[in-house]
Design a protein around this motif. Sequence first.
Motif, mmCIF file in Angstrom:
data_model
loop_
_atom_site.group_PDB
_atom_site.id
_atom_site.type_symbol
_atom_site.label_atom_id
_atom_site.label_comp_id
_atom_site.label_asym_id
_atom_site.label_seq_id
_atom_site.Cartn_x
_atom_site.Cartn_y
_atom_site.Cartn_z
ATOM 1 N N THR B 109 40.350 32.709 29.262
ATOM 2 C CA THR B 109 40.381 31.646 30.268
ATOM 3 C C THR B 109 40.474 32.335 31.627
ATOM 4 O O THR B 109 40.517 33.562 31.688
ATOM 5 C CB THR B 109 41.570 30.678 29.993
ATOM 6 O OG1 THR B 109 41.645 29.722 31.037
ATOM 7 C CG2 THR B 109 42.879 31.441 29.939
ATOM 8 N N ASP B 159 34.954 25.991 32.260
ATOM 9 C CA ASP B 159 36.298 25.833 32.800
ATOM 10 C C ASP B 159 36.216 25.677 34.304
ATOM 11 O O ASP B 159 35.513 26.417 34.998
ATOM 12 C CB ASP B 159 37.251 26.958 32.394
ATOM 13 C CG ASP B 159 36.624 28.353 32.456
ATOM 14 O OD1 ASP B 159 35.430 28.500 32.131
ATOM 15 O OD2 ASP B 159 37.333 29.295 32.837
ATOM 16 N N GLY B 318 38.763 22.011 30.978
ATOM 17 C CA GLY B 318 37.818 22.717 30.114
ATOM 18 C C GLY B 318 37.009 21.808 29.204
ATOM 19 O O GLY B 318 37.485 20.767 28.751
#
Lengths: 445, 445
Positions: B109, B159, B318
């Motif tokens: 991430t 994201d 996301g």
Amino acid sequence: MRLSRYFLPVLKETPADAQIASHRLMLRAGMIRQQSAGIYSWLPLGYKVLKKIENIVHEEQQRVGHIPLLMPTLQSADLWRESGRYDAYGDEMLRISDRHGRDMLYGPTNEEMITDIFRAHVGSYKDLPLTLYHIQWKFRDEVRPRFGVMRGREFLMKDGYNFDLTKEDAMHAYNRHLVSYLRTYERMGLQAIPMRADSGPIGGDDTHEFLVLADTGESEVFYDKGVTDIKLGARDIDPYNVDECRSVMEEFTSLYARTDETHDAAEFAKVPEDRQMTARGIEVGQIFYFGTKYSESMGAEVVGQDGKKTPVHMGSHGIGVSRLLGALIEANHDDKGIIWPEGVTPFHVGIVNLKQGDDEADAACEALYKSFQALGLDPLYDDRKERAGGKFATMDLIGLPWRITVGPRGLKNGVVEVTSRRSGESEEMTPEQAVEKVAKIYADL
Amino acid sequence: MRLSRYFLPVLKETPADAQIASHRLMLRAGMIRQQSAGIYSWLPLGYKVLKKIENIVHEEQQRVGHIPLLMPTLQSADLWRESGRYDAYGDEMLRISDRHGRDMLYGPTNEEMITDIFRAHVGSYKDLPLTLYHIQWKFRDEVRPRFGVMRGREFLMKDGYNFDLTKEDAMHAYNRHLVSYLRTYERMGLQAIPMRADSGPIGGDDTHEFLVLADTGESEVFYDKGVTDIKLGARDIDPYNVDECRSVMEEFTSLYARTDETHDAAEFAKVPEDRQMTARGIEVGQIFYFGTKYSESMGAEVVGQDGKKTPVHMGSHGIGVSRLLGALIEANHDDKGIIWPEGVTPFHVGIVNLKQGDDEADAACEALYKSFQALGLDPLYDDRKERAGGKFATMDLIGLPWRITVGPRGLKNGVVEVTSRRSGESEEMTPEQAVEKVAKIYADL
């Protein structure tokens, strides 16, 4: 896009550690940010150009019948042990161990994996010819990454692989790739000259590199001046026609053109002296024919018409997609900044409002903005309350090929100013004429 | 695309190790190939759907003013040490050491990196609000990857990250993301229900997951039957309008809907008994507001109107792009194969020639093929010399929503057959009517 809502972090100072123009300008124009040595984030403006280049590559690959897929970035070491390259590849391969201790690597190229896909799914000569390609991030752990995206560690590449029954068929694939690459570069406004090259660690017999001439190129190149006069232009070439593709190949590679790696002084001396050119070049692509090297070691065979199994003939063909941004800027810039060719510009046209907040100027800019959008064009409207000088400097730096300047004084006479970034020349005309002029330029591309 | 020139390696046998329908069908339809545990190649058909999903996500993000960029897959460990997550993240983080022994990782991430970009380039409240997003490959080293692309290790995710001056502004960004996510899923033909969720290792206060109902879902979900009746539909919502976005949020989240992680039996008991539903769900997205967690630890501050520095309020949001293929198939299949919703189908229509080699049938198929292409549609023409049964089975397996069957018998009466994959119903009509019917379906999307 309205600049007030965009993220365009231009830098006023010149970054100290950037040695070449493209690296400096990409940093200054807010296109990239270095995250680690040789690893970059593509900020919105840079990402936009990257996507345009990627799209052109996709379109030209598919135009000649090549089929897109996508292989993952991480690969199992076992595949590379089969081909013998796991040990041979050296320190540029980024080797990784997962939580279970399995040996993996970040793919620097994909010959092994595509051969694995082929052998798992293709068994008959009837399924040939086949050319598969992808555009995916690669990693090469360069000792000393430098020159920004030109020699980064994580980089975006198109790599394609042809599978053919015979060497003759594979050479047609080779020639077809050459044709598609020439058109790819020309659409970006680049001249890339095919030069005979060394095969390096991929291994192979026939291979050509494509080089863009630029003072900052990493290779010294030697060529017959005549090669720079050959263009593909608007020629319609049938990718399935063997003779047509071969004749393009011959036309583009018959004159002398080599890099320092394959330079042959005796051959070069035969070129008429006034046509002997020496320069520097940036490699932006390469095509290889390597025969049965991988198909033999990895068992990629098909049953031929005679019922016998035979290893397929292969080639691999690459375009440095992220590197092309650097090459494009090296070949297209001046003291003020980048000068994008129309084919890859991040925005088609910039609109500069000289007096933001002035009702008439604002309305004229809005009308221009919406007219361009209605025509399917992508304008960047500088709607910030900034001084005209700052707005012009930003537009020059980021290099949009066309700028329309709107101010109360011109509007009194019913005109705006249209400026070419490349020539610097300006022309006054009505807003309607300005839209028409810019729209025509893109329609004619 | 002519099937004779495509690469569509369908499997006849059902793969033994695939436990759920989507995994089985993606393998059988030649969409993916496993390269290592939880790591897949996207074969041409799978890649095509992946791209369609990615494009819808891009369009819906940009429609609400979010700005695309692209961060690299590999990150420096130092950034994660700043936030304290390098040690906290555990074994799912793939840790890598480069040739110089520097600690890197394959990003699971991007909160740290986007915060780094923000703090380097933004300093004033005037540059807010700002939402940046990317669609990039991530890696999570799952102990036991399974269910194909639903729980892979290398996966594609969108994201996005919002940066706002106040909590109130950040909550608008949160609501705006909810609106854009609802539209994203609806365009794919999916109903994804926002459910209150746990924040997990990202940390945060407000968070909702989006769940698609499917028997094979990994979560147990509890909801008021009424939530499945709420649709965004064709409503035109202004993403800059705070009240409009908030009222959509309230409408979609006021009824009870939770996963097992946040389920509250006492609250659920208040739902009228005949509306209490229990089912299983697949998570396809999540939105978070986490305030100043990263901006404080990493120094992402702006100077406010009062001249004082203040850490920005952030959220991250996301969408599991590659996972969505699995979810779409779980929600859209039957015994014969996949049934693609029109919004994401790899080809718009299949053309089956019952008698390849018959002049009249071949000519009719060619004419249909070219008519669709002229309309900007993407047909798949099965031009192989195969038996009709095999051609139908392939078309049913790969799930194109519309099929046109062309044979000498029908052509004698001037008709072809148009079949809906979902209903199985067929209708005879002239080739011209068939083109018109299919074109209208896609024009109305």
